[in-house]
Enzyme design. Sequence first.
Site, PDB file in Angstrom:
ATOM      1  N   HIS A 303       0.817  -1.212   0.000  1.00  0.00           N
ATOM      2  CA  HIS A 303       0.000   0.000   0.000  1.00  0.00           C
ATOM      3  C   HIS A 303       0.852   1.264   0.000  1.00  0.00           C
ATOM      4  CE1 HIS A 303       0.947  -0.080   4.296  1.00  0.00           C
ATOM      5  NE2 HIS A 303       0.545   1.191   4.356  1.00  0.00           N
ATOM      6  N   GLU A 305       3.328   3.557  -1.996  1.00  0.00           N
ATOM      7  CA  GLU A 305       3.775   3.805  -3.371  1.00  0.00           C
ATOM      8  C   GLU A 305       5.303   3.774  -3.455  1.00  0.00           C
ATOM      9  OE1 GLU A 305       3.175   7.206  -6.843  1.00  0.00           O
ATOM     10  OE2 GLU A 305       3.262   7.797  -4.734  1.00  0.00           O
ATOM     11  N   LYS A 394       6.562 -12.069  18.944  1.00  0.00           N
ATOM     12  CA  LYS A 394       5.705 -11.253  19.815  1.00  0.00           C
ATOM     13  C   LYS A 394       4.294 -11.819  19.921  1.00  0.00           C
ATOM     14  CE  LYS A 394       8.387  -7.061  19.047  1.00  0.00           C
ATOM     15  NZ  LYS A 394       9.523  -7.781  18.431  1.00  0.00           N
ATOM     16  N   ASN A 430      13.600 -10.723  15.563  1.00  0.00           N
ATOM     17  CA  ASN A 430      13.990  -9.516  14.840  1.00  0.00           C
ATOM     18  C   ASN A 430      14.959  -9.843  13.714  1.00  0.00           C
ATOM     19  OD1 ASN A 430      12.978  -7.141  16.744  1.00  0.00           O
ATOM     20  ND2 ASN A 430      13.765  -8.773  18.038  1.00  0.00           N
ATOM     21  N   SER A 435      13.747  -1.921   8.973  1.00  0.00           N
ATOM     22  CA  SER A 435      13.293  -0.554   9.258  1.00  0.00           C
ATOM     23  C   SER A 435      12.710  -0.484  10.665  1.00  0.00           C
ATOM     24  CB  SER A 435      12.236  -0.139   8.230  1.00  0.00           C
ATOM     25  OG  SER A 435      11.106  -0.974   8.300  1.00  0.00           O
ATOM     26  N   VAL A 438      16.380  -1.695  16.289  1.00  0.00           N
ATOM     27  CA  VAL A 438      17.248  -1.002  17.229  1.00  0.00           C
ATOM     28  C   VAL A 438      18.622  -0.690  16.628  1.00  0.00           C
ATOM     29  CG1 VAL A 438      18.180  -3.112  18.282  1.00  0.00           C
ATOM     30  CG2 VAL A 438      17.987  -1.032  19.630  1.00  0.00           C
ATOM     31  N   THR A 455      15.987   0.663  26.697  1.00  0.00           N
ATOM     32  CA  THR A 455      14.799   0.748  27.551  1.00  0.00           C
ATOM     33  C   THR A 455      14.996   0.102  28.919  1.00  0.00           C
ATOM     34  OG1 THR A 455      13.922  -1.253  26.509  1.00  0.00           O
ATOM     35  CG2 THR A 455      13.216   0.857  25.596  1.00  0.00           C
ATOM     36  N   ARG A 520       8.866   0.680  26.926  1.00  0.00           N
ATOM     37  CA  ARG A 520       7.800   1.404  26.259  1.00  0.00           C
ATOM     38  C   ARG A 520       6.486   0.643  26.413  1.00  0.00           C
ATOM     39  NH1 ARG A 520      10.506   1.643  20.448  1.00  0.00           N
ATOM     40  NH2 ARG A 520      10.732  -0.554  21.031  1.00  0.00           N
TER      41      ARG A 520
END
Length: 590
Positions: A303, A305, A394, A430, A435, A438, A455, A520
């Site tokens: 989605h 472009e 996750k 990960n 993108s 960490v 964190t 977080r």
Amino acid sequence: MKSRIIFFLFFDLIISAITLYSAYLLRFNLDIPSSMIEKIPTIFATIFILKFIFLYMFRVYFLIWRLVSLQDILNIIKAHIFSYGIFTAIVLTSLNFYKIDFLLPIPKSVIIIDFALSLGIIAILRMGRRLYFENRIPEVSNPTLIIGVDEGVDFIIKKARRGKIPYSPVAILDLKKDSKKINNYISNLKVYGIENLEKVVTNYGIKSVIVTKETSSLDALFENLKNLGVSDFKVASPISNKIKNVSIEDLLARHPKDLDLEAIQKFIEGKRILITGAGGSIGSELSKQVEKFGADEILLLDHSEYNLYQIGENLKNSKHKNYLLNIVNRDDLEKVFQANEIDLVLHSAAYKHVPLCEENIGSAIENNIFGSINVIDLAIEYEVPKVVIISTDKAVRPTNVMGATKRVVELYAQNVDSGNSEIGAVRFGNVLGSSGSVIPKFKKLIENNQPITVTHPDITRYFMLVSEACQLVLQTGTVSQGGEIFILDMGEPVKIVDLAEKMKKLYGKESLQIEFIGLRPGEKKFEELLISDAEMKTKYESIFVTEPTKIDFRQLQKDISKMLFADEVRKLEILKNIVPEFQHNQNLGN
């Protein structure tokens, strides 16, 4: 070009005269009869003209001295065989037809001796300059240790001796214990065993290291060399032979030993493949991999472009179509299935950033759950033989919305009536350098000389190279029979604070501070790959499979439908009802 031809022509003229005269001296024990001497100029002219013609035809006069190759030497041999072969034929003709006697008399042994001398001297002198540059030991200004014994070693040594790279190789280290190459020599450099690392570094005063071979022990090697005072650490690409700085991705890479590239190629080759989220970190790598493994046509769907344009530009060697649409829009998505007879769906489209999903719960649920259901249902309706869904660690005992949505998709895929479609999911951690991960964040902070923010001191994550993860994803498709959740072996989890320390060392910024800012919203200290201990091995040691979780599918459908028009609070309640292990940590603090 002309000056080079004239130089070599003059060079060969002198050599040919010397070798022919030497052949006569050897044949007649340094006392050449006068009857033979008067014929030497004619014989020389004939042989040299033939030699020149064939050396020119085999492009020997166009080679570059410093780059003379084995093929060039073979061409010199061919030129000599043809020229002396024709000369011998002329001599034999002269013997049988006495009217042609301008080359007679000539002893046959002279032809043989001259052939050997001319071939040897011309070949040796042409190769000599290259041998000199490649084997001379230059002044050692940057003593360098080469680690790994493979094809790349010789290439690096040659480049160094030609002055193409600012390194002076003085020793080689073999990573294999009990290797037969240990204590032997490559280009006059001794090969040592890995147990001699400290001794080699100390005795040779090693300042730089170049690693030529992929190894899962690169991280430990880096730490050992840093402790020994070696600050310049390079890796040589086995494909391009380029030398580059070692990256954190190089240190954390696992290099699975059971990648079955042949099985992957058989699985992918000739297929029409739809990749959702094709412009994302995982989707773009999957696109490159299926192109490499011979997909007949790739349907790229995204989605964004910009992302779709980027991956389309990167696929230059395959037939592909670009679909700019959102998987949430079922009607638009169905047109893709209607227009193409799809053999395989690789579903990687998802919102994956935990904090963003926490801030946009409705969008995360709509995209990750309803969009994925559209993909699965249409694949079943249009009888796509195989569907592989990209999941995440996750999804295991999730503490955030993103993980919970991915777990819902896993449950849907395992319990839906898949008809003629085989649907499996692949769960992993990960990917290095993706993108929003960490590593790019830490790199930017280090380059700007800013404190590195972590964190929590104890937080850990699994890491894998995106290329390796995607190859293993494709490999799961070769063993999937539908209904499974595959788990990739991610190795040991990495403490993020240790990762930060390692990156500081890597960039020579060890004085930078590390600041702990607190977990977080939705973030876990420790990621998991299994909900229970019920896992089974596949024929590949890097891929495991869990037992399916059977639930009431109709009830699952009802619960999912309720989320469509519910408010945010109610959506979370329904998510917790579908995924009982979902413990939503909205703000854990420190």
